[in-house]
Design an enzyme around this catalytic site. Structure first.
Site, short mmCIF file in Angstrom:
data_model
loop_
_atom_site.label_atom_id
_atom_site.label_comp_id
_atom_site.label_asym_id
_atom_site.label_seq_id
_atom_site.Cartn_x
_atom_site.Cartn_y
_atom_site.Cartn_z
N ARG A 27 36.98 56.99 -50.39
CA ARG A 27 36.41 55.68 -50.75
C ARG A 27 34.92 55.62 -50.96
NH1 ARG A 27 39.78 52.85 -46.09
NH2 ARG A 27 38.95 54.76 -45.19
N ASP A 73 48.08 62.95 -47.55
CA ASP A 73 47.76 62.47 -46.21
C ASP A 73 48.63 63.20 -45.19
OD1 ASP A 73 46.09 60.18 -44.88
OD2 ASP A 73 47.97 60.30 -43.78
N TYR A 147 51.34 59.39 -34.02
CA TYR A 147 51.64 58.32 -35.00
C TYR A 147 53.14 58.02 -35.03
CZ TYR A 147 46.87 58.54 -36.84
OH TYR A 147 45.51 58.47 -36.97
O1 CP3 Z 1 39.60 64.50 -49.12
C1 CP3 Z 1 40.41 64.83 -48.24
O2 CP3 Z 1 40.05 65.22 -47.10
C2 CP3 Z 1 41.88 64.95 -48.61
C3 CP3 Z 1 42.78 63.93 -48.26
C4 CP3 Z 1 43.02 63.43 -46.83
C5 CP3 Z 1 43.27 62.06 -46.56
N1 CP3 Z 1 43.63 61.97 -45.24
C6 CP3 Z 1 43.21 60.99 -47.54
C7 CP3 Z 1 43.16 59.59 -47.07
C8 CP3 Z 1 43.16 64.14 -45.64
C9 CP3 Z 1 42.96 65.61 -45.35
C10 CP3 Z 1 43.55 63.19 -44.64
C11 CP3 Z 1 43.83 63.55 -43.24
C12 CP3 Z 1 44.19 62.50 -42.27
N2 CP3 Z 1 44.88 61.34 -42.47
C13 CP3 Z 1 43.91 62.61 -40.90
C14 CP3 Z 1 43.27 63.80 -40.22
C15 CP3 Z 1 41.81 63.83 -40.39
C16 CP3 Z 1 41.07 62.71 -39.72
O3 CP3 Z 1 40.39 61.98 -40.45
O4 CP3 Z 1 41.13 62.63 -38.50
C17 CP3 Z 1 44.41 61.45 -40.27
C18 CP3 Z 1 44.33 61.10 -38.79
C19 CP3 Z 1 45.03 60.66 -41.29
C20 CP3 Z 1 45.77 59.38 -41.11
C21 CP3 Z 1 45.18 58.29 -41.91
N3 CP3 Z 1 45.21 58.22 -43.27
C22 CP3 Z 1 44.49 57.14 -41.42
C23 CP3 Z 1 44.23 56.84 -39.96
C24 CP3 Z 1 44.16 56.39 -42.54
C25 CP3 Z 1 43.56 55.01 -42.57
C26 CP3 Z 1 42.17 54.98 -42.06
C27 CP3 Z 1 41.21 55.37 -43.13
O5 CP3 Z 1 40.38 56.25 -42.93
O6 CP3 Z 1 41.30 54.73 -44.18
C28 CP3 Z 1 44.55 57.09 -43.70
C29 CP3 Z 1 44.36 56.70 -45.12
C30 CP3 Z 1 43.67 57.67 -46.01
N4 CP3 Z 1 43.97 59.01 -46.11
C31 CP3 Z 1 42.63 57.37 -46.95
C32 CP3 Z 1 42.32 58.56 -47.62
C33 CP3 Z 1 41.33 58.76 -48.72
C34 CP3 Z 1 42.08 56.00 -47.22
C35 CP3 Z 1 43.10 55.23 -47.98
C36 CP3 Z 1 42.54 54.23 -48.92
O7 CP3 Z 1 42.13 54.62 -50.03
O8 CP3 Z 1 42.56 53.07 -48.56
#
Ligand code: CP3
Length: 341
Positions: A27, A73, A147
């Site tokens: 984002r 994700d 989760y």
């Molecule tokens: O660029 C990258 O790193 C590749 C893609 C990636 C995403 N999530 C995309 C994403 C990766 C490697 C993840 C890992 C992930 N997802 C983790 C482990 C790493 C960490 O940050 O601790 C976890 C715990 C998640 C679970 C998750 N996914 C949460 C808690 C959320 C919502 C909170 C947030 O940060 O928005 C997501 C959504 C998510 N995954 C987004 C992205 C780009 C945001 C979604 C959006 O566009 O609204």
């Protein structure tokens, strides 16, 4: 010829450090926000292979990082194990039914939910240059289980921690099931073109030591062993966030090829405490990238200097924040690109 990121993961100590950033696709990039809005949501974006590949490549085009990470994700694994998954704006992810009150055995697996992700991997791979490394990833079993059990994220993972004490056999069955799916999932990513994979254990830091050994070290070791049997040359990066003083045991006992360090770890301590020659990745505080300025440069240098004597991939200690200014990412890249050991 493999690029600098892959060579570092294989144990080379290069004069110029490779760099990528966790959550580098996302984002804080206007081009990401535009594509996400066009596709109508996060999951729609993930399941559109052309769009997801484009999102993986956006930070490479803009910044020229040494590695691209698959855009997906960690919660795609519970989704394929049969839970419903939603990403609610402003509320984070929601999974149902939650395993705190529904038995694992009542879930109906939907493995077809994994195959589209491999298409994204293949598309990204086809677009990358030979020097750029493609990283696949999955969540580690403990973090995924937190989760699946609670149905949502939480500050202290109390539902999963309590279940692991109350009913260790049921919890072990959940962990074992996640291990099995994760091995197949990462193997599928590797077959499609991923050159290394990272295991994200975002919630490893809330476990007591014996629980850490059982729910973090053991399942990650099982995944590494199974992956090595199928893909002996593909490096595995372990990222047990919050593991602190348990890192040396994690490094020795899981068999990972490289360790991701979070920002709470003193790089000088890690450089001395981790097995010699083990590649490390990290660990600038993501908030310094938000703040920018002279302190960003000073602390980036401190990380680079601390790891001069071992293979090191520059990264943050956790994912890049959504309000991070693009100019600060460019500033950091300049600092890392100019540094020589
Ligand atoms: O660029 C990258 O790193 C590749 C893609 C990636 C995403 N999530 C995309 C994403 C990766 C490697 C993840 C890992 C992930 N997802 C983790 C482990 C790493 C960490 O940050 O601790 C976890 C715990 C998640 C679970 C998750 N996914 C949460 C808690 C959320 C919502 C909170 C947030 O940060 O928005 C997501 C959504 C998510 N995954 C987004 C992205 C780009 C945001 C979604 C959006 O566009 O609204």
């Amino acid at each position: 010829m493999p690029g600098p990121l892959l060579n570092t993961l294989r144990g080379e100590n290069l004069a110029q450090r490779p760099i990528w950033l966790m959550r580098q696709a996302g984002r804080y990039l206007p081009e990401y926000r535009a594509l996400r809005a066009e596709k109508g949501g996060f999951l729609a974006l993930v399941y559109d292979a052309a769009a997801a590949a484009e999102v993986s490549l956006q930070p490479i085009r803009r910044f020229g990082f040494d590695g691209a990470i698959l855009f997906s994700d960690i919660l795609i694994v519970p989704y394929a194990m049969g839970q419903d998954l939603q990403f609610l704006i402003g509320e984070g992810p929601a999974l149902s039914p939650r395993l705190v009150d529904t038995a694992l055995s009542s879930l109906q697996a939907i493995p077809e939910r994994l195959a589209p992700i491999y298409k994204t991997v293949a598309r990204v791979k086809a677009e990358l240059g030979p020097q750029q490394t493609l990283l696949g990833f999955a969540g580690s079993p403990w973090t995924i289980a937190t989760y699946m059990v609670a149905g949502e994220g939480s500050r202290d993972q109390h539902e999963a921690r309590a279940m692991a004490y109350r009913d260790p056999l049921a919890f072990q069955a959940i962990i074992d099931a996640i291990v099995g799916v994760t091995v197949d999932y990462l193997s599928g990513q590797i077959d499609a073109g991923a050159e290394a994979v990272q295991l994200f254990d975002s919630w490893a830091g809330t476990l007591a030591p014996a629980e850490f050994a059982r729910w973090v070290i053991a399942p990650n070791a099982a995944i590494v062993t199974a992956l090595k049997a199928r893909h002996p040359t593909v490096p595995v990066i372990g990222f047990p966030k919050g593991a602190g003083e348990k890192l040396p045991a994690y490094a020795r006992e899981t068999g990972v090829d490289a360790i991701g360090l979070d920002e709470t770890i003193d790089p000088l301590w890690a450089a001395a405490a981790l097995p010699p020659g083990l590649p490390v990745q990290g660990n600038l505080d993501p908030l310094l990238l938000l703040a920018g300025g002279a302190e960003l440069e000073r602390q980036a240098h401190a990380v680079l200097e601390a790891f001069a004597d071992r293979p090191h991939i520059f990264n943050l200690g956790h994912g890049i924040g959504q309000f991070t200014p693009i100019a600060h990412v460019e500033q950091l890249l300049g600092v890392v690109r100019d540094w020589r050991k």
